[in-house]
Design a protein around this motif. Sequence first.
Motif, PDB file in Angstrom:
ATOM      1  N   THR A  58      60.391 -15.078 -50.662  1.00 35.19           N
ATOM      2  CA  THR A  58      60.599 -15.722 -49.379  1.00 35.19           C
ATOM      3  C   THR A  58      59.517 -16.769 -49.151  1.00 35.19           C
ATOM      4  N   LEU A  59      59.942 -18.032 -49.002  1.00 34.89           N
ATOM      5  CA  LEU A  59      58.999 -19.126 -48.779  1.00 34.89           C
ATOM      6  C   LEU A  59      58.537 -19.143 -47.321  1.00 34.89           C
ATOM      7  N   ASP A  60      57.572 -20.029 -47.017  1.00 38.59           N
ATOM      8  CA  ASP A  60      57.017 -20.101 -45.669  1.00 38.59           C
ATOM      9  C   ASP A  60      58.059 -20.500 -44.629  1.00 38.59           C
ATOM     10  N   ASP A  61      59.060 -21.291 -45.045  1.00 36.84           N
ATOM     11  CA  ASP A  61      60.090 -21.715 -44.095  1.00 36.84           C
ATOM     12  C   ASP A  61      61.230 -20.712 -43.973  1.00 36.84           C
ATOM     13  N   GLY A  62      61.090 -19.548 -44.610  1.00 39.79           N
ATOM     14  CA  GLY A  62      62.105 -18.509 -44.538  1.00 39.79           C
ATOM     15  C   GLY A  62      63.166 -18.579 -45.610  1.00 39.79           C
ATOM     16  N   THR A  63      63.103 -19.576 -46.455  1.00 35.81           N
ATOM     17  CA  THR A  63      64.076 -19.710 -47.534  1.00 35.81           C
ATOM     18  C   THR A  63      63.808 -18.671 -48.615  1.00 35.81           C
ATOM     19  N   VAL A  64      64.849 -18.058 -49.123  1.00 31.47           N
ATOM     20  CA  VAL A  64      64.733 -17.066 -50.196  1.00 31.47           C
ATOM     21  C   VAL A  64      65.167 -17.716 -51.501  1.00 31.47           C
ATOM     22  N   VAL A  65      64.273 -17.704 -52.481  1.00 36.95           N
ATOM     23  CA  VAL A  65      64.566 -18.290 -53.785  1.00 36.95           C
ATOM     24  C   VAL A  65      64.335 -17.240 -54.867  1.00 36.95           C
ATOM     25  N   GLU A  66      64.954 -17.478 -55.993  1.00 34.37           N
ATOM     26  CA  GLU A  66      64.790 -16.578 -57.136  1.00 34.37           C
ATOM     27  C   GLU A  66      63.906 -17.240 -58.178  1.00 34.37           C
ATOM     28  N   LYS A  67      62.897 -16.525 -58.630  1.00 39.25           N
ATOM     29  CA  LYS A  67      61.984 -17.039 -59.652  1.00 39.25           C
ATOM     30  C   LYS A  67      61.833 -16.005 -60.760  1.00 39.25           C
ATOM     31  N   THR A  68      61.653 -16.514 -61.962  1.00 38.21           N
ATOM     32  CA  THR A  68      61.437 -15.658 -63.126  1.00 38.21           C
ATOM     33  C   THR A  68      60.097 -16.018 -63.752  1.00 38.21           C
ATOM     34  N   ILE A  69      59.207 -15.050 -63.823  1.00 36.80           N
ATOM     35  CA  ILE A  69      57.867 -15.254 -64.382  1.00 36.80           C
ATOM     36  C   ILE A  69      57.656 -14.260 -65.514  1.00 36.80           C
ATOM     37  N   SER A  70      57.207 -14.763 -66.640  1.00 37.57           N
ATOM     38  CA  SER A  70      56.947 -13.927 -67.814  1.00 37.57           C
ATOM     39  C   SER A  70      55.443 -13.851 -68.054  1.00 37.57           C
ATOM     40  N   THR A  71      54.928 -12.645 -68.213  1.00 33.52           N
ATOM     41  CA  THR A  71      53.494 -12.415 -68.404  1.00 33.52           C
ATOM     42  C   THR A  71      53.252 -11.760 -69.755  1.00 33.52           C
ATOM     43  N   ASP A  72      52.234 -12.252 -70.456  1.00 36.65           N
ATOM     44  CA  ASP A  72      51.976 -11.716 -71.791  1.00 36.65           C
ATOM     45  C   ASP A  72      50.527 -11.984 -72.172  1.00 36.65           C
ATOM     46  N   GLN A  73      49.978 -11.081 -72.955  1.00 32.29           N
ATOM     47  CA  GLN A  73      48.733 -11.357 -73.667  1.00 32.29           C
ATOM     48  C   GLN A  73      49.162 -11.709 -75.081  1.00 32.29           C
ATOM     49  N   ASP A  74      49.201 -12.983 -75.387  1.00 32.84           N
ATOM     50  CA  ASP A  74      49.852 -13.437 -76.613  1.00 32.84           C
ATOM     51  C   ASP A  74      48.921 -13.492 -77.817  1.00 32.84           C
ATOM     52  N   ARG A  75      47.828 -12.749 -77.787  1.00 33.67           N
ATOM     53  CA  ARG A  75      46.947 -12.662 -78.946  1.00 33.67           C
ATOM     54  C   ARG A  75      46.105 -11.396 -78.830  1.00 33.67           C
ATOM     55  N   TRP A  76      45.589 -10.956 -79.968  1.00 30.99           N
ATOM     56  CA  TRP A  76      44.653  -9.820 -79.982  1.00 30.99           C
ATOM     57  C   TRP A  76      43.249 -10.367 -79.755  1.00 30.99           C
ATOM     58  N   ASP A  77      42.624  -9.951 -78.664  1.00 28.18           N
ATOM     59  CA  ASP A  77      41.302 -10.454 -78.313  1.00 28.18           C
ATOM     60  C   ASP A  77      40.216  -9.551 -78.879  1.00 28.18           C
ATOM     61  N   PRO A  78      39.193 -10.133 -79.525  1.00 32.64           N
ATOM     62  CA  PRO A  78      38.138  -9.320 -80.128  1.00 32.64           C
ATOM     63  C   PRO A  78      37.090  -8.873 -79.116  1.00 32.64           C
TER      64      PRO A  78
END
Length: 246
Positions: A58-78
């Motif tokens: 829900t945005l500040d103006d009351g509009t409802v939008v759909e969002k897709t966010i992908s989260t990843d740790q894309d490497r092995w950290d030492p």
Amino acid sequence: MRKIFLVFLTMSTLFCQAQDRRVQNKPYTDLRTFHFGVLVGTHLQDVEFNNVGPQLITLDDGTVVEKTISTDQDRWDPGFTVGVLGELRLNTNFQLRVAPAMYFGTRHFTLRNITDLTPEGRPTEEHQEMKSAYFSTAVDLIFAAPRFNNHRPYLMAGVNPMLNLTSKADDFLKLKRFDTFLEFGVGCDFYLPFFKLRPELKFMYGLSNCLDTGHGKKLRNKEMIPYANSVNEARSKMFALTFYFE
């Protein structure tokens, strides 16, 4: 000719026996009931995220939008590890080891907004660098083969509870203070003239969800909330190469 052959065979047998039998360094070290040591090592750490997929915002103006966010740790950290150990001899083949240690490292997360694209048509990205300092107390059971000359291979398995000593309240993602790992691996004791060296390679996997799922509700920046809510589960993984000195 037969005499030459017999002499050659006798000398070969003696040579082979000489190769098999060597002077053992520290021959009585494994007979101690309890002993101490120190450890240093390195490790690779990763986090396995479970993404929630499309979410309604829900945005500040009351509009409802759909969002897709992908989260990843894309490497092995030492990272690196330091600590101490205490080991109890149970019998000829089994030992119980307790090893308090500190695990230091830095994780790098990439959060991709697949809905909001750049002018080039690529997902917009946010990056988070999460420094980590864990205090652990691993409890491991070791099954060792019989000693041969100056080395002795073994298998190990155990549990490793960890306390997360670093966390930031204004990051996209936050991990819980406590986590518990199941660990198993292989190693070998090398008996040197003045001490015993034990290189060990093990894999560690988190048994519980280490993600702070309530973190998004505490964020003041509303633009960060969709990123914080993009995942609902996280499990830590590590590969650790450790050197024990006893």
